[in-house]
Design a protein around this motif. Structure first.
Motif, short mmCIF file in Angstrom:
data_model
loop_
_atom_site.label_atom_id
_atom_site.label_comp_id
_atom_site.label_asym_id
_atom_site.label_seq_id
_atom_site.Cartn_x
_atom_site.Cartn_y
_atom_site.Cartn_z
N MET A 123 49.82 28.18 -18.01
CA MET A 123 50.18 27.72 -19.35
C MET A 123 49.75 26.34 -19.57
N ALA A 124 49.86 25.70 -18.44
CA ALA A 124 49.29 24.26 -18.54
C ALA A 124 47.91 24.16 -18.41
N ALA A 125 47.20 24.87 -17.88
CA ALA A 125 45.66 24.85 -18.14
C ALA A 125 45.47 25.09 -19.66
N ALA A 126 45.94 26.11 -19.92
CA ALA A 126 45.56 26.74 -21.39
C ALA A 126 45.93 25.70 -22.39
N ARG A 127 46.95 25.02 -22.29
CA ARG A 127 47.29 23.84 -23.15
C ARG A 127 46.47 22.55 -22.97
N ASP A 128 46.24 22.09 -21.84
CA ASP A 128 45.40 20.82 -21.45
C ASP A 128 44.14 20.78 -21.15
N ALA A 129 43.64 21.85 -20.67
CA ALA A 129 41.95 21.79 -20.27
C ALA A 129 41.20 21.63 -21.44
#
Length: 300
Positions: A123-129
């Motif tokens: 979830m963090a990667a999909a949101r922030d990358a």
């Protein structure tokens, strides 16, 4: 052609090995190097906020050793680099997107709760990358509703007819071209219409749903025209669908190679990166791998 690598995030779980295979195929299709990354989580008693993420020794990493063994007998493999890092994966993984053309990871890593459909790192990667992120799901998930996708390779993309994102459409067309796949473009429109009225106002005239659907289809065709010119070998099939965009995209994910969705653009009242409810729902419930594409930079 970009020389940036395709990054596969691994942690020894079966989900991350599925992501590794997807990333390996993606690197081949792009003629790009593959970078296999394992982020070692800080010990549970440590304080990640006061510890800087840093490199670990990739030669002393059993997870990377296992991946090397898994890939060593492959032929036609792209140039592969193995990188060990230390830190909080939910913080380190998104940062890898600054030096990648694609970041690929599994839907849930080692140690995740079995009830979770998508882990916090994904979830963090999909949101922030800063680069597109592909989340590879485990097989066997059933979705209901919608017609069968038919034979052959198929990529699905969501299209906002009131504000399409160029980066999302370009990524979807390019991915369909690499796969020799057709592109199914889901253009959802709100229905039933629920106009706002002030007290005492007369209700607006009844709107024919067929008219709204035709307008949505015409808008979609107009938005797709320049991408069809750049990718003449990609058959693009617009589908105007009433109601819930997330539901239609999840239904279309059955037997799809990939579902492509966009991420919300930052704006003044919401400066933080956001995925949006549709993207969030597709990540949780789609049966196929899902690509989350960051928005195109604003034009001057």
């Amino acid at each position: 052609m970009s020389t940036l690598p395709v990054i596969a995030a691994v942690d020894g779980s079966d989900d991350s090995l599925r992501a590794l295979e997807w990333a390996l195929d993606a690197a081949r299709r792009r003629s790009a190097p593959l970078r296999v990354v394992h982020v070692r989580q800080y010990a549970h008693w440590a304080q990640p906020e006061v510890l800087a993420a840093g490199p670990a020794d990739p030669q002393d990493d059993p997870v990377l050793d296992s991946v090397r063994t898994h890939l060593e007998s492959r032929t036609g493999q792209p140039h592969t680099q193995y990188v060990g890092l230390e830190g909080a994966p939910s913080a380190v993984l998104p940062e890898l997107g600054a030096s990648a053309q694609l970041l690929v990871l599994g839907s849930r890593g080692r140690g995740g709760f079995a009830s979770l459909l998508l882990g916090s790192n994904g979830m963090a990667a999909a949101r922030d990358a800063e680069c597109p992120v592909v989340v590879v799901r485990r097989g066997g998930r059933e979705v209901h509703g919608g017609p069968s996708g038919g034979l052959g390779s198929r990529v699905v993309v969501g299209l906002k007819v009131d504000g399409p994102d160029e980066a999302t459409l370009e990524f979807a067309f390019a991915e369909a071209a690499r796969r020799g796949a057709r592109l199914q473009v889901v253009a959802a429109y709100p229905w039933p219409a629920q106009p706002w009225m002030m007290p005492g106002e007369m209700p607006p005239p009844v709107v024919d749903q067929d008219v709204i659907e035709d307008e949505a289809r015409v808008l979609a065709e107009g938005f797709l025209a320049p991408y069809r010119e750049r990718h003449p070998d990609v058959p693009a099939e617009p589908l105007a669908a009433a109601g819930d965009a997330a539901g239609h995209l999840v239904a279309a994910s059955r037997d799809a190679d990939l579902v492509v969705v966009g991420r919300h653009r930052r704006h003044l009242l919401a400066p933080a990166r956001m995925m949006g409810s549709v993207t969030h729902a597709v990540l949780l419930h789609a049966a196929s791998p899902v690509a989350v594409v960051p928005p195109a930079p604003p034009k001057d």
